[in-house]
Design a protein around this motif. Structure first.
Motif, PDB file in Angstrom:
ATOM      1  N   ALA A  63       0.857  -1.299   0.068  1.00  0.00           N
ATOM      2  CA  ALA A  63      -0.011  -0.095  -0.018  1.00  0.00           C
ATOM      3  C   ALA A  63       0.934   1.115   0.044  1.00  0.00           C
ATOM      4  N   LEU A  64       2.033   1.285   0.889  1.00  0.00           N
ATOM      5  CA  LEU A  64       2.971   2.353   0.748  1.00  0.00           C
ATOM      6  C   LEU A  64       3.846   2.446  -0.647  1.00  0.00           C
ATOM      7  N   THR A  65       4.173   1.247  -1.031  1.00  0.00           N
ATOM      8  CA  THR A  65       4.888   1.252  -2.251  1.00  0.00           C
ATOM      9  C   THR A  65       4.094   1.860  -3.356  1.00  0.00           C
ATOM     10  N   GLN A  66       2.592   1.816  -3.280  1.00  0.00           N
ATOM     11  CA  GLN A  66       2.079   2.207  -4.727  1.00  0.00           C
ATOM     12  C   GLN A  66       2.118   3.942  -4.472  1.00  0.00           C
ATOM     13  N   CYS A  67       1.885   4.362  -3.319  1.00  0.00           N
ATOM     14  CA  CYS A  67       2.202   5.711  -3.137  1.00  0.00           C
ATOM     15  C   CYS A  67       3.381   6.153  -3.615  1.00  0.00           C
ATOM     16  N   TRP A  68       4.477   5.600  -3.113  1.00  0.00           N
ATOM     17  CA  TRP A  68       5.743   6.118  -3.510  1.00  0.00           C
ATOM     18  C   TRP A  68       6.007   5.845  -4.998  1.00  0.00           C
ATOM     19  N   ALA A  69       5.490   4.819  -5.610  1.00  0.00           N
ATOM     20  CA  ALA A  69       5.820   4.824  -7.166  1.00  0.00           C
ATOM     21  C   ALA A  69       5.012   5.730  -7.695  1.00  0.00           C
ATOM     22  N   ASP A  70       4.080   6.269  -7.282  1.00  0.00           N
ATOM     23  CA  ASP A  70       3.428   7.304  -7.908  1.00  0.00           C
ATOM     24  C   ASP A  70       4.025   8.557  -7.975  1.00  0.00           C
ATOM     25  N   ASN A  71       4.885   8.722  -6.807  1.00  0.00           N
ATOM     26  CA  ASN A  71       5.400  10.029  -6.525  1.00  0.00           C
ATOM     27  C   ASN A  71       6.803  10.022  -7.597  1.00  0.00           C
ATOM     28  N   ILE A  72       7.397   8.943  -7.654  1.00  0.00           N
ATOM     29  CA  ILE A  72       8.655   8.922  -8.246  1.00  0.00           C
ATOM     30  C   ILE A  72       8.742   8.525  -9.916  1.00  0.00           C
ATOM     31  N   ARG A  73       7.533   8.255 -10.136  1.00  0.00           N
ATOM     32  CA  ARG A  73       7.244   8.023 -11.654  1.00  0.00           C
ATOM     33  C   ARG A  73       7.679   9.200 -12.481  1.00  0.00           C
ATOM     34  N   LEU A  74       7.897   9.025 -13.933  1.00  0.00           N
ATOM     35  CA  LEU A  74       7.882  10.049 -14.825  1.00  0.00           C
ATOM     36  C   LEU A  74       6.538  10.034 -15.681  1.00  0.00           C
ATOM     37  N   MET A  75       6.416  11.020 -16.436  1.00  0.00           N
ATOM     38  CA  MET A  75       5.352  11.026 -17.224  1.00  0.00           C
ATOM     39  C   MET A  75       5.557  12.094 -18.551  1.00  0.00           C
ATOM     40  N   TRP A  76       4.975  11.499 -19.701  1.00  0.00           N
ATOM     41  CA  TRP A  76       5.233  12.368 -20.895  1.00  0.00           C
ATOM     42  C   TRP A  76       4.308  13.469 -21.048  1.00  0.00           C
ATOM     43  N   ASN A  77       4.953  14.715 -21.327  1.00  0.00           N
ATOM     44  CA  ASN A  77       4.265  15.836 -21.442  1.00  0.00           C
ATOM     45  C   ASN A  77       4.242  16.232 -22.985  1.00  0.00           C
ATOM     46  N   GLU A  78       2.807  16.085 -23.431  1.00  0.00           N
ATOM     47  CA  GLU A  78       2.637  16.175 -24.820  1.00  0.00           C
ATOM     48  C   GLU A  78       3.067  17.493 -25.495  1.00  0.00           C
ATOM     49  N   THR A  79       3.199  18.507 -24.520  1.00  0.00           N
ATOM     50  CA  THR A  79       3.109  19.926 -24.907  1.00  0.00           C
ATOM     51  C   THR A  79       4.708  20.145 -25.414  1.00  0.00           C
ATOM     52  N   THR A  80       5.406  19.812 -24.186  1.00  0.00           N
ATOM     53  CA  THR A  80       7.170  19.957 -24.172  1.00  0.00           C
ATOM     54  C   THR A  80       7.722  18.914 -24.933  1.00  0.00           C
ATOM     55  N   GLY A  81       6.892  17.672 -25.035  1.00  0.00           N
ATOM     56  CA  GLY A  81       7.561  16.505 -25.830  1.00  0.00           C
ATOM     57  C   GLY A  81       8.731  15.992 -25.107  1.00  0.00           C
ATOM     58  N   ALA A  82       8.540  16.071 -23.750  1.00  0.00           N
ATOM     59  CA  ALA A  82       9.550  15.274 -22.847  1.00  0.00           C
ATOM     60  C   ALA A  82       9.095  14.760 -21.911  1.00  0.00           C
ATOM     61  N   MET A  83       9.804  14.013 -21.122  1.00  0.00           N
ATOM     62  CA  MET A  83       9.340  13.297 -19.828  1.00  0.00           C
ATOM     63  C   MET A  83       9.746  14.409 -18.780  1.00  0.00           C
ATOM     64  N   GLN A  84       8.737  14.027 -17.624  1.00  0.00           N
ATOM     65  CA  GLN A  84       8.884  15.032 -16.427  1.00  0.00           C
ATOM     66  C   GLN A  84       8.276  14.217 -15.288  1.00  0.00           C
ATOM     67  N   ASN A  85       8.306  14.937 -13.729  1.00  0.00           N
ATOM     68  CA  ASN A  85       7.730  14.675 -13.046  1.00  0.00           C
ATOM     69  C   ASN A  85       6.264  14.501 -13.108  1.00  0.00           C
ATOM     70  N   ALA A  86       5.504  13.625 -12.289  1.00  0.00           N
ATOM     71  CA  ALA A  86       4.377  13.582 -12.125  1.00  0.00           C
ATOM     72  C   ALA A  86       3.583  15.027 -11.683  1.00  0.00           C
ATOM     73  N   PRO A  87       2.382  15.018 -12.054  1.00  0.00           N
ATOM     74  CA  PRO A  87       1.686  16.387 -11.590  1.00  0.00           C
ATOM     75  C   PRO A  87       1.908  16.625  -9.975  1.00  0.00           C
ATOM     76  N   GLY A  88       2.301  18.050  -9.510  1.00  0.00           N
ATOM     77  CA  GLY A  88       2.758  18.208  -8.331  1.00  0.00           C
ATOM     78  C   GLY A  88       3.702  17.729  -7.446  1.00  0.00           C
ATOM     79  N   VAL A  89       4.534  17.154  -8.356  1.00  0.00           N
ATOM     80  CA  VAL A  89       5.837  16.472  -7.716  1.00  0.00           C
ATOM     81  C   VAL A  89       7.068  17.213  -7.961  1.00  0.00           C
ATOM     82  N   GLU A  90       7.560  17.572  -7.221  1.00  0.00           N
ATOM     83  CA  GLU A  90       9.194  18.506  -7.476  1.00  0.00           C
ATOM     84  C   GLU A  90      10.115  17.882  -7.012  1.00  0.00           C
TER      85      GLU A  90
END
Length: 251
Positions: A63-90
């Motif tokens: 249950a905790l690992t699911q939260c952690w994985a969502d925080n550390i994952r990257l996602m594709w930004n279609e506007t910039t054409g690049a990978m970045q942090n998940a929304p709201g993660v710095e």
């Protein structure tokens, strides 16, 4: 291999600077959260700076690992054409120029159970090296490729660090890299002029560089890999691991 006669056991006033570039998963990462949503009600959406990697408590329960994985994952930004942090993660990498970010990955563990470069650092310090002065570190966000915005920033920071080492000591530094850090270091060196390298880099020690790729990445991308941590289900972290540019680069 070094290109001159500098020795590690030279007089303490004449030590050749060493710059260490750790491998994949070998640098601590810190995060700050202000997320618009989370995968589960028990996952925090707001948090001040904390150690995202490595905090082994987050890997003890699925249950905790699911939260952690969502925080550390990257996602594709279609506007910039690049990978970045998940929304709201710095995210940030602590202690660039120092060695604490890769000496041990989770300092809260007893008996230094997450030691990485700790023993080597201690051995060099016994020879007279001083962390942050003659013994320097270049930790980085290991999720990204060197061609990314984050990777290009690391390249600029590494160049500045080597120039700083040269200016402070009057001699070029030895670049010591491990695993994925070898690929980043080679990419960096190939982008510098021969004159600049002759002035700032005494040699490049490559330890376990996956120049021909890593077969383990097939497991990581196909089914996820818990790297031997029995409390982590590979499928829980597969999406997160697939999102790393570095895992694709090391195929």
């Amino acid at each position: 291999l070094t290109t001159d006669n500098h020795k590690l056991n030279a007089p303490r006033s004449a030590l050749m600077p060493i710059v260490i570039v750790p491998g994949t998963g070998g640098s601590q990462l810190e995060a700050r959260l202000d997320k618009p949503s989370s995968p589960h009600w028990w996952c925090a959406r707001q948090a001040d700076w904390f150690r995202l990697w490595l905090d082994t408590k987050e890997l003890l329960l699925d249950a905790l690992t699911q939260c952690w994985a969502d925080n550390i994952r990257l996602m594709w930004n279609e506007t910039t054409g690049a990978m970045q942090n998940a929304p709201g993660v710095e995210t940030r990498t602590p202690d660039f120029g120092g060695v604490s970010a890769f000496s041990e990955l989770d300092p809260s563990l007893p008996l230094h159970a997450s030691s990485y470069f700790r023993d080597l650092i201690a051995a060099l310090e016994a020879r007279g090296y001083v962390a942050g002065s003659s013994l320097l570190g270049a930790p980085y966000d290991f999720r990204y490729a060197p061609s990314s915005k984050v990777g290009r920033r690391f390249t600029a920071d590494l160049r500045a660090l080597l120039e700083r080492a040269r200016e402070a000591s009057g001699r070029p530094a030895l670049l010591l890299a491990h695993s994925y850090g070898c690929l980043l270091s080679l990419h960096f060196l190939q982008g510098q002029s021969a004159a600049w390298k002759a002035k700032h880099v005494a040699g490049f020690v490559s330890a376990g560089g996956p120049y021909g790729g890593s077969a383990h990445e097939l497991v990581v991308l196909a089914s996820g890999s818990n790297e031997g941590v029995a409390t982590v289900h590979p499928l829980t972290i597969r999406h997160e691991q697939r999102s790393y540019e570095s895992n694709h680069l090391m195929l």
